[in-house]
Design an enzyme around this catalytic site. Structure first.
Site, PDB file in Angstrom:
ATOM      1  N   LYS A 116       0.924  -1.355   0.114  1.00 60.07           N
ATOM      2  CA  LYS A 116       0.340  -0.038  -0.126  1.00 60.07           C
ATOM      3  C   LYS A 116       0.469   1.500  -0.216  1.00 60.07           C
ATOM      4  O   LYS A 116       0.819   2.020  -0.277  1.00 60.07           O
ATOM      5  CB  LYS A 116      -0.759   0.158   1.534  1.00 60.07           C
ATOM      6  CG  LYS A 116      -2.178  -0.497   1.153  1.00 60.07           C
ATOM      7  CD  LYS A 116      -3.499  -0.471   2.270  1.00 60.07           C
ATOM      8  CE  LYS A 116      -4.760  -0.354   1.550  1.00 60.07           C
ATOM      9  NZ  LYS A 116      -5.356  -0.420   2.211  1.00 60.07           N
TER      10      LYS A 116
ATOM     11  N   GLU B 228      -6.805   8.399   7.275  1.00 64.46           N
ATOM     12  CA  GLU B 228      -7.235   8.656   6.065  1.00 64.46           C
ATOM     13  C   GLU B 228      -8.435   9.400   5.701  1.00 64.46           C
ATOM     14  O   GLU B 228      -9.145   9.348   6.237  1.00 64.46           O
ATOM     15  CB  GLU B 228      -7.149   7.410   4.810  1.00 64.46           C
ATOM     16  CG  GLU B 228      -7.047   7.849   3.553  1.00 64.46           C
ATOM     17  CD  GLU B 228      -6.547   6.030   2.363  1.00 64.46           C
ATOM     18  OE1 GLU B 228      -6.039   5.905   2.836  1.00 64.46           O
ATOM     19  OE2 GLU B 228      -8.349   6.251   2.577  1.00 64.46           O
TER      20      GLU B 228
ATOM     21  N   ARG C  37      -3.283  -7.833 -12.889  1.00 62.12           N
ATOM     22  CA  ARG C  37      -3.487  -8.979 -13.045  1.00 62.12           C
ATOM     23  C   ARG C  37      -5.240  -8.785 -14.059  1.00 62.12           C
ATOM     24  O   ARG C  37      -5.653  -7.706 -13.844  1.00 62.12           O
ATOM     25  CB  ARG C  37      -4.045 -10.035 -12.080  1.00 62.12           C
ATOM     26  CG  ARG C  37      -4.781  -9.126 -10.954  1.00 62.12           C
ATOM     27  CD  ARG C  37      -5.787 -10.310 -10.286  1.00 62.12           C
ATOM     28  NE  ARG C  37      -6.356  -9.306  -9.242  1.00 62.12           N
ATOM     29  CZ  ARG C  37      -7.678  -8.851  -9.060  1.00 62.12           C
ATOM     30  NH1 ARG C  37      -8.407  -9.332 -10.219  1.00 62.12           N
ATOM     31  NH2 ARG C  37      -7.909  -8.346  -8.249  1.00 62.12           N
TER      32      ARG C  37
END
Lengths: 446, 79
Positions: free
Chosen positions: A118, A201, A293
């Site tokens: 992260k 955050e 992916r």
């Protein structure tokens, strides 16, 4: 890889079926792997060769690097496609595949590593000039937290650094509430994750989850294939996705695409990947993470662009150039994907493994059903609950929804409780069809 | 002695995470409602709680073993 290659499909379920099809379409051979439970599964029957890799619990088969590498060596494959989930974002696996002399159909291991963390992903985004959600370094005590929160601005989220999958998050609206909960949040993080590190955050109420599809080859070509809106979620699990994002203005759409490309270029991205953002009601957007992916919801991008993303993955791994340039990328109409899961929406989404006693697939123009299951098959308790993905395309959003409504009325899955009835309700929901909705809309609605 | 059975099929775990200690060791005492194990079903973790009091005499499954609904998971010497 050579013109006609052998590709090991290191996955199961609908994505294994999807990859086997793409291999055959491109003229390659597909080698499947299976656990005890999956011996007679559809992708196993479709593949040119299939190898048993271990017991039913994923840790003993689909997550077992040694078994998969042994299968790859035995079958003398050229490349390994990891699908999504399982080992697809495991840098050590990607490295082991490459070291063993096979091509890994995905980005370089160091990019998986960089974007999988992260903190380093946030730094990379910032360095690439991509806005991130205003947030902080780890905070240690309440006074420190209050000081930092003033800088970030309320409302904020107190997050456990070691949390994940939506766990270890506390919303806080002001300094008084922060003072009340901070010590408790740290203690909780310590006991739940063995690590009491917390950071703050900015909370983005009523934000949408919008993500951009990227493709990058080894010749310096990097394109974005527009965006998907994945705001219909429950406990941060996506249930319904759309492309393009409804009611997104062209300026924001272009800015998102360009930001995703800047990040891709900055980190040396290769193959298919997705950059995820939160978009606030004013159209400001913030990077959250990158998935290195192919994603579950990739078919809606295929539906609006006509690009076969898995075929592109194979081309890129083969050393070929992308089949299109940014100038040639177009989107047309609208597509919606409904995830049909073996979960009971009336019982807190309790997983419902068991036998499918009846299965009638929908059809018609613009309707695509990706599944590995059919009547008489077992939905295993060992893996995720996805039964099928129903993907409907229309010339516009209204037609896509109308086709989805019709397809859902035809679709019958019996034997286990599933999310079809919930989707029938959602597709008729006026707020959703008038869109857009935000990431907590579904939870607030139910 | 009696046997507690699994309510759900899936993967059986005796500890909250691979690095942590088991919820309870063999020889430990349990009370009704006490957490003794987890069963992972389709990537969700379901708590297995004791439905009786007694001493855990033997676990019939190891960490990460597959388990079927109705299968015996632990033997309890009832108090």
């Amino acid at each position: 890889m050579t013109k006609r290659s052998r590709i090991l499909v290191a996955n199961r379920g609908e994505i294994a079926v999807r990859i086997v099809r793409a291999c055959h379409t491109a003229g390659h051979e597909a080698v499947a792997v299976y656990s005890d439970t999956d011996k007679n599964a559809r992708w196993v029957r479709m593949a040119d060769e299939a190898l048993h890799i271990g017991g039913s619990p994923a840790a003993k088969s689909y997550l077992n690097t040694d078994s998969i590498l042994e299968a790859a060596k035995y079958a003398e494959v050229d490349a390994v496609h990891p699908g999504y989930g399982f080992l697809s974002e495991n840098a050590a696996f990607a490295r082991a595949v490459t070291t063993a002399g096979f091509t890994f159909i995905g980005p370089p291991p160091e990019v998986i590593e960089l974007m999988g963390d992260k903190a380093s992903a946030r730094s990379a985004a910032t360095a690439a000039g991509v806005p991130v959600v205003p947030g902080s370094r780890p905070v240690t005590d309440t006074d420190d937290a209050v000081r930092v929160a003033e800088e970030i601005g309320y409302p904020i989220l107190v997050k456990a650094a070691a949390g994940g999958g939506g766990r270890g998050i506390r919303p806080v609206r002001d300094a008084t509430q922060l003072t009340e909960v901070f010590a408790g949040a740290r203690a909780e993080a310590q006991s739940a994750f063995g690590d009491g590190t917390a950071y703050l955050e900015r909370a983005l109420p009523r934000a949408r989850h919008v993500e951009v599809q990227l493709l990058a080859d080894h010749h310096g070509n990097l394109v974005h294939l527009f965006e998907r809106d994945c705001s219909v979620q429950r406990r941060r699990q996506k249930l319904l996705e759309e492309a393009p994002a409804p009611d997104l203005d062209e300026h924001t759409r272009n800015e998102l695409g360009e930001a995703a490309k800047r990040l891709g270029e900055h980190v040396g991205y290769r193959n298919a990947g997705t950059v995820e953002f939160l978009v606030d009601p004013d159209g400001r957007f913030y990077f959250i993470e990158m998935n290195t992916r192919v994603q579950v919801e990739h078919p809606i991008t295929e539906a609006i662009t006509g690009v076969d993303l898995v075929a592109e993955q194979l081309r890129i791994a083969d050393g070929a150039s992308l089949s299109l340039t940014q100038d040639a990328a177009r989107h047309s109409g609208a597509a919606v994907e409904l995830r049909i899961n073996a979960e009971d929406p009336d019982n807190d989404f309790l997983p419902t493994p068991g036998e499918i006693t009846s299965f009638e697939a929908p059809g018609g123009p613009g309707v695509r059903l990706d599944t590995a299951l059919t009547r008489g098959e077992q939905i295993s308790p060992f893996y995720d609950s996805l039964i099928a993905k129903l993907v409907c395309w229309g010339a516009d959003r209204r037609q896509a929804y109308a086709r989805a409504r019709q397809a859902l009325s035809e679709f019958r899955v019996e034997g286990v409780a599933n999310t079809i009835p919930l989707h029938r309700e959602l597709i008729d929901d006026r707020e959703l069809s008038e869109g857009p909705v935000h990431t907590t809309w579904l939870e607030e609605r139910t | 002695m009696s046997t507690m059975n699994a309510q759900l099929p899936g993967v059986f775990y005796r500890r909250p995470s691979p690095e942590q200690a088991p919820f309870i060791e063999e020889g430990g005492t349990v009370e009704p409602g006490q957490l003794v194990a987890l069963i992972e079903v389709m990537k969700t973790f379901n708590e297995v709680k004791a439905d009786r009091s007694g001493i855990i005499s033997k676990f019939l499954l190891g960490d990460g073993d597959e388990v079927e609904a109705g299968q015996g998971i632990v033997e309890v010497d009832e108090a």
